[in-house]
Design an enzyme around this catalytic site. Sequence first.
Site, PDB file in Angstrom:
ATOM      1  N   ASP A 167      -4.088  -1.907   5.608  1.00 49.00           N
ATOM      2  CA  ASP A 167      -4.479  -1.400   6.917  1.00 49.00           C
ATOM      3  C   ASP A 167      -5.986  -1.312   7.100  1.00 49.00           C
ATOM      4  O   ASP A 167      -6.474  -1.153   8.211  1.00 49.00           O
ATOM      5  CB  ASP A 167      -3.866  -0.023   7.189  1.00 49.00           C
ATOM      6  CG  ASP A 167      -4.227   1.001   6.121  1.00 49.00           C
ATOM      7  OD1 ASP A 167      -5.020   0.671   5.218  1.00 49.00           O
ATOM      8  OD2 ASP A 167      -3.713   2.136   6.186  1.00 49.00           O
ATOM      9  N   ASP A 192       0.852  -1.174   0.000  1.00 49.95           N
ATOM     10  CA  ASP A 192       0.000   0.000   0.000  1.00 49.95           C
ATOM     11  C   ASP A 192       0.899   1.238   0.000  1.00 49.95           C
ATOM     12  O   ASP A 192       2.076   1.157   0.359  1.00 49.95           O
ATOM     13  CB  ASP A 192      -0.889  -0.026   1.250  1.00 49.95           C
ATOM     14  CG  ASP A 192      -1.969   1.044   1.208  1.00 49.95           C
ATOM     15  OD1 ASP A 192      -2.301   1.506   0.109  1.00 49.95           O
ATOM     16  OD2 ASP A 192      -2.468   1.411   2.279  1.00 49.95           O
ATOM     17  N   ASP A 215      -8.715  -4.197   2.731  1.00 50.27           N
ATOM     18  CA  ASP A 215      -7.503  -4.971   2.462  1.00 50.27           C
ATOM     19  C   ASP A 215      -7.585  -6.398   2.999  1.00 50.27           C
ATOM     20  O   ASP A 215      -6.783  -7.252   2.625  1.00 50.27           O
ATOM     21  CB  ASP A 215      -6.285  -4.287   3.110  1.00 50.27           C
ATOM     22  CG  ASP A 215      -6.018  -2.913   2.530  1.00 50.27           C
ATOM     23  OD1 ASP A 215      -6.078  -2.776   1.301  1.00 50.27           O
ATOM     24  OD2 ASP A 215      -5.755  -1.984   3.309  1.00 50.27           O
TER      25      ASP A 215
END
Length: 922
Positions: free
Chosen positions: A660, A351, A664
Amino acid sequence: MQTQQQPRSDVRNPPSGVEASLFEDAPPHTLSSDETAQTLGVAVERGLSQQDAVSRLGRYGPNKLAEAAKLSPLILLLQQFANPLLIILMVGAAISAYTGHTVDAVAILVIVVINALISFWQEYKAEQSLAALGEMAAPQAHVMRDGQWRDAPAADLVPGDIVKLKAGDIIPADMRFVSAHRLQIDEAALTGESEPVDKNDQIFADVQTVLAERFNMGHMSTQVTGGTALGIVTSTGMATEVGHIAGLMAAAKEPKTPLQERIEGLSRVLIGAALCVVAIIIGIGILNGMDAIEMLNTAISLSVAAIPEGLPTVVTIVLTLGSQNMASKNALARRLSSVETLGTTSVICSDKTGTLTQNQMQVMRLWAGGKTWQVTGEGFDPKGTFLGADDTEANPEVEDDLREMLMISAFCNEARMIELDGRPAIQGNPTEGALVVAAAKVGVSRSDLKARNYVPLSHFPFDSTRKMMSVHTRLPEGEEYLVAKGAPDMILARATHVRLHGEEVPINDGNRAEIEAVISSFGNDALRTLAVAYRKISAGDLNHEDPERDIVLIGIHGIMDPPRPEVPDAVAQATSAGVRTVMITGDHAVTAQAIAEQIGIKTSDEQTVHVGAELDGLSDEELGETVKRAAVFARVTPEHKLRIVAALQANGEVAAMTGDGVNDAPALRKADIGIAMGISGTSVAKDSSSLVLLDDNFSTIVTAVREGRRIYDNLRKFIRQALTANVAEVSTILFAFLLMGADPLLPLTPLMILWVNLVSDGIPALSLGFEPAEPDLMKHKPRGRDENIFSGGLKEMIIIRGLAVGGLTFYVFNTALERGQPLAYAQTLAFATLICAQLWHIFDARSSRTLFTKNPFDNRYLLGAVALSAALSLLAIYTPVGNYILNTEPLSARHLLEAIFIAALPTLLLSGIKELFGFKFL
């Protein structure tokens, strides 16, 4: 030519259930609030009747997420005994008990139970991520029923309910907003957006509008950070977006780790080898007319000798030690197997926000009064400087335009600096916070200005129509000004003058082109722009309906969430280790690509950038080809992340995925190793992961990859040491049956073999887990997913050295018998020789080269373990308790010394030959 396949049909379908059935023609974000209410059969001013709500609750079910079925602790415990290695040992224990060898049977069963309990505990303490997802739901909702507002359990909400929201509320279900006043919602956990999203009640006609841009919709489990709203519930429970993700999580089965696959392969090899040797020995016994009881005793000895009983335990302990080492470096392993998986990782899907970047918006450049300044510093830390074109540091006392622009930025602002956990932080909007920090770098703050008698008279807050905010201010001298900040296009459209080099000049085609060039330049570098302006106000000159007219543009901020300083080096280290980094983010492609280029993820035109909408038109095979050269995936959904991970795995990659948010979680479960953020991560993401980064830092992943490789190398060293002992034990018995004629004797008893495997060899082998990393560890490519654990000549080394030690042990045993020693004494001498040979061999097992290439004093744990093992083995030989349990006899000092020195021959000779001639298989 590759056959064109149809695109996947399930990439972005709406959640099944309520929304799919009620909004077949058009999803609610494409309808007006009146049309939405009509579709759901509700009058906004009265809400549903209680009777209708009860009926709908029965039709659609409670507003809850489905819970995953859980295994009972007893079933989970019993499953641990299905391990093939433990099954063979249990058979051996049963045979021992049947033949009257009670001590042997108890000892073997104790080992079986210890291994099963360790595995059970590791699985039992793993938490259910779906349970954490359910805990994010709102417990209560403020809902209208029969024209009256009332508080009701969120679980009782149904499609069509009218719900009122205020700041601090958790949205209890998916809803279409009927009205919204300065409404902001934190959707980071669901969409990956790093800042609160401004919401409204407008229509967004495009059916394909991505979730992050459905500004008229609220989604279950997200939080209202500001403003108020009225909404119509459109979906509940598993039909919501969060419910959709919960379904993906349930379907995303965690793959077996490379270590689990390799251990299973090793188990099959050991079982096959054990059965073959047992068959050979029993065949010889039958031909020689051996007694059935003797054959059973032999079978027990062979089953114990062929299997490294301590393997599951030692693997667990080595992984635990590795996980503790990782934890000290801010990487917390939730599943022990993930410790080794990191060492096999070939691609890291990372990410952007908070992992590769600081997750702290920062003014990087600004244009003030006609000059462009570079801004130094890090994140929200107010330390930094402003550098001009020739890198000279700005003097705020001289640079009036810069100082006044920063004063306006600080005063026309609702964010403020605070200290959190001893570090600078921002309370409020992060973008506004960046301006506050920039002003603080020249000693300017809102509180200081107020103390100097700068008085705010009235506020004109930001709204999504004007895209700006302003403050009517009285200066200490009594003059009044309107100070404003907002989107550059909106500010420029309302500005009549621009401040250039201390003077207000009318905006014309020339300076407008200069201003637009600055805005374009900042945008090309993925900088978010905010313009700052002011206007002097005469008495009665302020129009409250249109306050920002005829303003003077003074400057433009270029803001971004910058990369962490250590990330470029970490990405370079990963690349040199053969580990590719791919950015997968919900952010815009331009921003993502700019960051990727800055930190070295995208270094050539051959590396591609894709947005989620592109993936919808790709078949799985086409996506498999796309991921081979992709550097960035932007604007992706949870389904896209799942497909990307699956495509990488189908290509044979070992994929690590960071995340996070709730969005996800499915990909974290699907990846070979899911890595959650410890600071910014949701509990759902953490519970779905294998590893948690305590500092949210990408460089920690690279450190963990290095540690994972070291651990795997050390596990191979342990396997070499343990299996060499097993080959030596089996071959000792095999040589006895092949060379001793019709009446062979067992050189080692089952308990002697257990002692060697668990104590005299197991304890020193465990210390191999403390071996430091090889110097070239991060210069090799990652191991392939299908790479055999015996690759690199390990199998040959184990067999050759094991046969050498086994042959030597049988020779010592047979020689003792020929010299007239009793059987128990000869077995004890063979026992001592085998122990000493393994203690010599462990110094060679420390390296894939030879023992002459390593300093024996590098690993003090190994020296201590060897000394402890030797001491315990002496107790086993020279104490009454040891004599009783192991059936040993005290050896003479001469025979013990002979065993110590003779046992060194296999290791010294084979290592010497390898050192001289470079044979990899020795």
